[in-house]
Scaffold this motif. Structure first.
Motif, PDB file in Angstrom:
ATOM      1  N   ILE A 154      -3.036 -12.372 -59.907  1.00 17.04           N
ATOM      2  CA  ILE A 154      -2.446 -12.292 -58.573  1.00 17.04           C
ATOM      3  C   ILE A 154      -3.299 -11.382 -57.688  1.00 17.04           C
ATOM      4  CG2 ILE A 154      -0.381 -11.756 -57.229  1.00 17.04           C
ATOM      5  CD1 ILE A 154       0.036 -13.958 -59.304  1.00 17.04           C
ATOM      6  N   ILE A 155      -3.710 -11.916 -56.538  1.00 22.74           N
ATOM      7  CA  ILE A 155      -4.483 -11.130 -55.574  1.00 22.74           C
ATOM      8  C   ILE A 155      -3.547 -10.629 -54.478  1.00 22.74           C
ATOM      9  CG2 ILE A 155      -6.361 -11.157 -53.893  1.00 22.74           C
ATOM     10  CD1 ILE A 155      -7.685 -13.363 -55.537  1.00 22.74           C
ATOM     11  N   GLY A 156      -3.583  -9.336 -54.247  1.00 23.91           N
ATOM     12  CA  GLY A 156      -2.779  -8.736 -53.194  1.00 23.91           C
ATOM     13  C   GLY A 156      -3.626  -8.412 -51.967  1.00 23.91           C
ATOM     14  N   LEU A 157      -3.045  -8.613 -50.801  1.00 25.48           N
ATOM     15  CA  LEU A 157      -3.652  -8.215 -49.537  1.00 25.48           C
ATOM     16  C   LEU A 157      -2.645  -7.327 -48.814  1.00 25.48           C
ATOM     17  CD1 LEU A 157      -4.934 -11.733 -48.357  1.00 25.48           C
ATOM     18  CD2 LEU A 157      -6.219  -9.998 -49.612  1.00 25.48           C
ATOM     19  N   SER A 158      -3.111  -6.305 -48.125  1.00 26.95           N
ATOM     20  CA  SER A 158      -2.167  -5.429 -47.427  1.00 26.95           C
ATOM     21  C   SER A 158      -2.686  -5.065 -46.044  1.00 26.95           C
ATOM     22  CB  SER A 158      -1.902  -4.151 -48.235  1.00 26.95           C
ATOM     23  OG  SER A 158      -3.021  -3.281 -48.181  1.00 26.95           O
ATOM     24  N   ALA A 159      -1.738  -4.772 -45.167  1.00 31.24           N
ATOM     25  CA  ALA A 159      -2.029  -4.197 -43.855  1.00 31.24           C
ATOM     26  C   ALA A 159      -0.761  -3.486 -43.415  1.00 31.24           C
ATOM     27  CB  ALA A 159      -2.431  -5.272 -42.847  1.00 31.24           C
ATOM     28  N   HIS A 160      -0.882  -2.546 -42.497  1.00 34.16           N
ATOM     29  CA  HIS A 160       0.313  -1.794 -42.108  1.00 34.16           C
ATOM     30  C   HIS A 160       0.650  -1.988 -40.635  1.00 34.16           C
ATOM     31  CE1 HIS A 160      -1.654   1.754 -40.091  1.00 34.16           C
ATOM     32  NE2 HIS A 160      -2.655   1.481 -40.905  1.00 34.16           N
ATOM     33  N   VAL A 161       1.966  -2.111 -40.378  1.00 33.33           N
ATOM     34  CA  VAL A 161       2.446  -2.259 -39.001  1.00 33.33           C
ATOM     35  C   VAL A 161       2.880  -0.931 -38.409  1.00 33.33           C
ATOM     36  CG1 VAL A 161       3.179  -4.670 -39.137  1.00 33.33           C
ATOM     37  CG2 VAL A 161       4.761  -2.855 -39.813  1.00 33.33           C
ATOM     38  N   ASP A 162       3.036   0.098 -39.245  1.00 34.37           N
ATOM     39  CA  ASP A 162       3.468   1.384 -38.701  1.00 34.37           C
ATOM     40  C   ASP A 162       2.320   2.055 -37.961  1.00 34.37           C
ATOM     41  OD1 ASP A 162       2.347   1.801 -41.417  1.00 34.37           O
ATOM     42  OD2 ASP A 162       2.775   3.912 -41.043  1.00 34.37           O
ATOM     43  N   THR A 163       2.699   2.865 -36.967  1.00 37.53           N
ATOM     44  CA  THR A 163       1.711   3.500 -36.095  1.00 37.53           C
ATOM     45  C   THR A 163       1.989   4.995 -35.989  1.00 37.53           C
ATOM     46  OG1 THR A 163       2.991   3.312 -34.042  1.00 37.53           O
ATOM     47  CG2 THR A 163       1.698   1.389 -34.702  1.00 37.53           C
ATOM     48  N   LEU A 164       1.113   5.657 -35.269  1.00 41.70           N
ATOM     49  CA  LEU A 164       1.347   7.034 -34.885  1.00 41.70           C
ATOM     50  C   LEU A 164       2.546   7.095 -33.941  1.00 41.70           C
ATOM     51  CD1 LEU A 164      -2.346   7.960 -34.011  1.00 41.70           C
ATOM     52  CD2 LEU A 164      -1.171   8.308 -36.202  1.00 41.70           C
ATOM     53  N   GLY A 165       3.171   8.237 -33.877  1.00 38.92           N
ATOM     54  CA  GLY A 165       4.307   8.421 -32.985  1.00 38.92           C
ATOM     55  C   GLY A 165       4.771   9.858 -33.031  1.00 38.92           C
ATOM     56  N   ALA A 166       6.037  10.064 -32.773  1.00 41.71           N
ATOM     57  CA  ALA A 166       6.586  11.428 -32.780  1.00 41.71           C
ATOM     58  C   ALA A 166       8.087  11.356 -32.987  1.00 41.71           C
ATOM     59  CB  ALA A 166       6.249  12.139 -31.473  1.00 41.71           C
ATOM     60  N   MET A 167       8.698  12.522 -33.060  1.00 36.77           N
ATOM     61  CA  MET A 167      10.148  12.637 -33.226  1.00 36.77           C
ATOM     62  C   MET A 167      10.622  13.861 -32.451  1.00 36.77           C
ATOM     63  SD  MET A 167      12.279  12.869 -36.838  1.00 36.77           S
ATOM     64  CE  MET A 167      12.090  11.125 -37.253  1.00 36.77           C
ATOM     65  N   VAL A 168      11.817  13.770 -31.906  1.00 35.20           N
ATOM     66  CA  VAL A 168      12.382  14.907 -31.181  1.00 35.20           C
ATOM     67  C   VAL A 168      12.573  16.068 -32.154  1.00 35.20           C
ATOM     68  CG1 VAL A 168      14.350  15.786 -29.861  1.00 35.20           C
ATOM     69  CG2 VAL A 168      13.533  13.431 -29.487  1.00 35.20           C
ATOM     70  N   ARG A 169      11.911  17.166 -31.868  1.00 36.27           N
ATOM     71  CA  ARG A 169      12.031  18.362 -32.709  1.00 36.27           C
ATOM     72  C   ARG A 169      13.140  19.288 -32.197  1.00 36.27           C
ATOM     73  NH1 ARG A 169       7.414  22.499 -35.003  1.00 36.27           N
ATOM     74  NH2 ARG A 169       8.799  24.283 -35.320  1.00 36.27           N
ATOM     75  N   SER A 170      13.181  19.463 -30.884  1.00 34.98           N
ATOM     76  CA  SER A 170      14.224  20.290 -30.282  1.00 34.98           C
ATOM     77  C   SER A 170      14.307  19.962 -28.802  1.00 34.98           C
ATOM     78  CB  SER A 170      13.947  21.784 -30.480  1.00 34.98           C
ATOM     79  OG  SER A 170      12.715  22.157 -29.872  1.00 34.98           O
ATOM     80  N   ILE A 171      15.418  20.349 -28.195  1.00 39.40           N
ATOM     81  CA  ILE A 171      15.614  20.168 -26.762  1.00 39.40           C
ATOM     82  C   ILE A 171      15.634  21.553 -26.124  1.00 39.40           C
ATOM     83  CG2 ILE A 171      17.109  19.232 -24.961  1.00 39.40           C
ATOM     84  CD1 ILE A 171      18.279  17.364 -27.178  1.00 39.40           C
ATOM     85  N   LYS A 172      14.763  21.745 -25.150  1.00 36.27           N
ATOM     86  CA  LYS A 172      14.630  23.057 -24.528  1.00 36.27           C
ATOM     87  C   LYS A 172      15.729  23.293 -23.480  1.00 36.27           C
ATOM     88  CE  LYS A 172       9.611  23.386 -25.119  1.00 36.27           C
ATOM     89  NZ  LYS A 172       8.340  23.726 -24.443  1.00 36.27           N
ATOM     90  N   ASP A 173      15.977  24.549 -23.205  1.00 37.17           N
ATOM     91  CA  ASP A 173      16.979  24.892 -22.184  1.00 37.17           C
ATOM     92  C   ASP A 173      16.629  24.304 -20.824  1.00 37.17           C
ATOM     93  OD1 ASP A 173      18.454  26.307 -24.037  1.00 37.17           O
ATOM     94  OD2 ASP A 173      17.523  28.246 -23.551  1.00 37.17           O
TER      95      ASP A 173
END
Length: 348
Positions: A65-84
């Protein structure tokens, strides 16, 4: 190569993928697109527990069995905190320089399904106000997001439904030019996914049954290192289709299919790499062979996880990776031709 590459189809798929936000861990919408497109081609598709996709292309035999791969996920970010002040502090997803996202438009994806627009800025965004604005270090502590809503406090932001842990995606800014250049964020690795669809379209259009059964693995956590730590156990060898890096001490260009001999995880399989090089020469493809010391792939993750496979890495040359990237359609075509030749001329 006797099979024509459907360039329009590859560009269509790539453009559609680039419009769907998919930071690592936030790939549910893009995987729906992948599933629907695979179903249209008539191939079997299922998802793993952590949200990766597995596509099966039946071959004439199941002995190897031959496997091929590629990824759809990308760089990004997440809310760390909300400032006053009502500004948002974020934490990065994936490895990028903060200066590459400065002044970028972004979207905040709340867990209730609401989406808000914003802009990534430094905490000293104006030279008219801050005398040291140019010299401020571009690091996480000094970056924030200005939301395009009327907010003046932390409470105002929270009333919108924005919370710590919400995902943030970056505007891809995709431009596909008539001369073949493609510039966009997230060509790493949506260009590789488009190549795999180009390969599947060749098989479908020409009613080809490959000699070996093929398992295509669509990864959703590659940018954070464990995308293909699990792969179907029946896979004997795996080729990752991911971007080729361009820069000093490297041969790759935006027109090449890159063949990686070694990256940060070590050398790739000698026989597989040699065969890829020989096929590229045989079919007169524009290609390069390079070493990427600051690079890891889905094959790297699969090997580190203990999978008993041989592995290789190829992909279209991409300039300014993890920034505003650029490639050329010729690189995608050369990559599609190489992986097609590798699969269709294998007789294990």
């Amino acid at each position: 190569m006797k099979y024509d590459i459907n360039k329009k189809y590859i560009i269509k798929i790539l453009k559609e993928l680039l419009t769907i936000p998919s930071p690592s861990g936030f790939c549910h919408e893009i995987m729906k697109k992948i599933k629907n497109e695979v179903n249209d081609l008539g191939y079997e598709f299922y998802m793993t527990n952590k949200g990766c996709g597995v596509i099966t292309i039946p071959g004439k035999n199941d002995n190897y069995i031959i496997g091929l791969s590629a990824h759809v996920d990308t760089l990004g970010a997440m809310v760390r905190s909300i400032k006053d002040s009502g500004m948002i502090r974020f934490t990065p997803i994936g490895g990028y320089m903060m200066n590459t996202v400065e002044c970028e438009y972004c979207k905040i994806h709340t867990r209730s399904g609401k989406i808000y627009d914003g802009t990534i800025l430094t905490t000293k965004p104006s030279v008219h106000v801050y005398s040291d604005a140019k010299d401020q270090k571009r690091e996480e502590l000094n970056m924030e997001i200005r939301i395009d809503e009327i907010v003046n406090s932390k409470e105002d932001v929270e009333k919108l439904g924005i919370s710590v842990g919400d995902f943030i995606s970056f505007d891809s800014r995709t431009v596909i030019k008539e001369n073949g250049f493609i510039k966009s964020r997230h060509l790493d690795d949506k260009a590789g996914v488009a190549v795999l669809f180009g390969f599947m379209e060749i098989l479908k259009r020409n009613k080809i049954t490959p000699n070996n059964t093929i398992k295509i693995f669509i990864s959703t956590y590659e940018e954070i290192g464990h995308g293909s730590s699990y792969i179907p156990k029946e896979i004997d060898e795996l080729i990752a289709i991911d971007m080729g890096a361009i820069g000093d001490d490297l041969n790759c260009t935006e027109f090449d299919v890159s063949i990686c001999a070694k990256d940060s995880s070590g050398p790739y399989d000698y026989n597989m790499v040699s065969r890829l090089i020989n096929l590229a020469k045989k079919h007169n493809l524009q290609f390069s062979v390079d070493i990427y010391p600051n690079y890891g792939s889905d094959v790297s993750a699969a090997l580190k996880a203990g999978n008993n496979i041989r592995g290789a890495l190829i992909g279209p040359g991409v300039h300014a990776s993890h920034s505003i990237e650029r490639t050329h359609i010729d690189a995608l075509i050369n990559t599609t031709k190489l992986i097609s030749a590798y699969i269709l001329e294998t007789e294990n």
